[in-house]
Scaffold this motif. Sequence first.
Motif, PDB file in Angstrom:
ATOM      1  N   GLU A 124      -0.666  10.861  -0.666  1.00 32.28           N
ATOM      2  CA  GLU A 124      -0.694   9.570  -1.357  1.00 32.28           C
ATOM      3  C   GLU A 124       0.641   9.306  -2.045  1.00 32.28           C
ATOM      4  O   GLU A 124       1.182   8.201  -1.972  1.00 32.28           O
ATOM      5  CB  GLU A 124      -1.836   9.545  -2.372  1.00 32.28           C
ATOM      6  N   LYS A 125       1.173  10.326  -2.676  1.00 33.27           N
ATOM      7  CA  LYS A 125       2.462  10.192  -3.354  1.00 33.27           C
ATOM      8  C   LYS A 125       3.569   9.878  -2.346  1.00 33.27           C
ATOM      9  O   LYS A 125       4.412   9.004  -2.585  1.00 33.27           O
ATOM     10  CB  LYS A 125       2.773  11.497  -4.099  1.00 33.27           C
ATOM     11  N   THR A 126       3.537  10.553  -1.217  1.00 35.39           N
ATOM     12  CA  THR A 126       4.530  10.305  -0.166  1.00 35.39           C
ATOM     13  C   THR A 126       4.393   8.888   0.379  1.00 35.39           C
ATOM     14  O   THR A 126       5.383   8.193   0.599  1.00 35.39           O
ATOM     15  CB  THR A 126       4.364  11.326   0.978  1.00 35.39           C
ATOM     16  N   ARG A 127       3.156   8.444   0.577  1.00 37.06           N
ATOM     17  CA  ARG A 127       2.905   7.095   1.087  1.00 37.06           C
ATOM     18  C   ARG A 127       3.422   6.050   0.107  1.00 37.06           C
ATOM     19  O   ARG A 127       4.077   5.077   0.492  1.00 37.06           O
ATOM     20  CB  ARG A 127       1.413   6.895   1.340  1.00 37.06           C
ATOM     21  N   GLU A 128       3.165   6.264  -1.195  1.00 39.85           N
ATOM     22  CA  GLU A 128       3.647   5.320  -2.208  1.00 39.85           C
ATOM     23  C   GLU A 128       5.170   5.290  -2.255  1.00 39.85           C
ATOM     24  O   GLU A 128       5.765   4.218  -2.391  1.00 39.85           O
ATOM     25  CB  GLU A 128       3.098   5.720  -3.581  1.00 39.85           C
ATOM     26  N   GLN A 130       7.216   5.927   0.271  1.00 40.02           N
ATOM     27  CA  GLN A 130       7.672   5.218   1.476  1.00 40.02           C
ATOM     28  C   GLN A 130       7.472   3.715   1.320  1.00 40.02           C
ATOM     29  O   GLN A 130       8.279   2.921   1.766  1.00 40.02           O
ATOM     30  CB  GLN A 130       6.934   5.731   2.707  1.00 40.02           C
ATOM     31  N   GLN A 131       6.377   3.347   0.689  1.00 46.12           N
ATOM     32  CA  GLN A 131       6.091   1.924   0.475  1.00 46.12           C
ATOM     33  C   GLN A 131       7.131   1.290  -0.423  1.00 46.12           C
ATOM     34  O   GLN A 131       7.604   0.181  -0.163  1.00 46.12           O
ATOM     35  CB  GLN A 131       4.682   1.780  -0.142  1.00 46.12           C
ATOM     36  N   ARG A 132       7.550   2.002  -1.473  1.00 49.03           N
ATOM     37  CA  ARG A 132       8.560   1.481  -2.368  1.00 49.03           C
ATOM     38  C   ARG A 132       9.891   1.341  -1.651  1.00 49.03           C
ATOM     39  O   ARG A 132      10.644   0.396  -1.884  1.00 49.03           O
ATOM     40  CB  ARG A 132       8.734   2.389  -3.589  1.00 49.03           C
ATOM     41  N   VAL A 133      10.212   2.296  -0.784  1.00 47.02           N
ATOM     42  CA  VAL A 133      11.473   2.260  -0.056  1.00 47.02           C
ATOM     43  C   VAL A 133      11.487   1.057   0.880  1.00 47.02           C
ATOM     44  O   VAL A 133      12.488   0.344   0.992  1.00 47.02           O
ATOM     45  CB  VAL A 133      11.690   3.579   0.728  1.00 47.02           C
TER      46      VAL A 133
END
Length: 136
Positions: A124-128, A130-133
């Motif tokens: 989830e942290k990785t997904r968030e 990537q989403q911010r990037v």
Amino acid sequence: MFRGARTTFGRFCGEFAPGGIIDECTIEQRELAQRPPTNDSNEGGLGSYVVCQRFRPATTLHSYNGITMFQRNETQKFVDCMFRPEDHVYVMRAARDMDRNGLERKRKAAQVAFDQQLVDAKREKTREKQQRVTED
């Protein structure tokens, strides 16, 4: 390889030099500050468990703990002095009941669930991230 070691070594040795911090400590202060050179007392139990698992991988954590406590508490001396035949029967029955309760299975299931929570949180942290990037 040992850059900075000479400076640190000199500073360390200075503490032991005549007139240094350690040299001027009282006996009581030295006794209070004394520490074991390694943390073997902390690693002993874990190391013993690892060795046990290497040679007997099917041993459960509960069995290992029971065997270890039996050895450390010198339970055999107590058993030899105090147990009657019916006590042996009772202990064996109680051990079988504990095994039947599935304590080790429950412990492993709880560990798997916890590990899965960690993995899910990391994903989830990785997904968030990537989403911010992608938003920037």
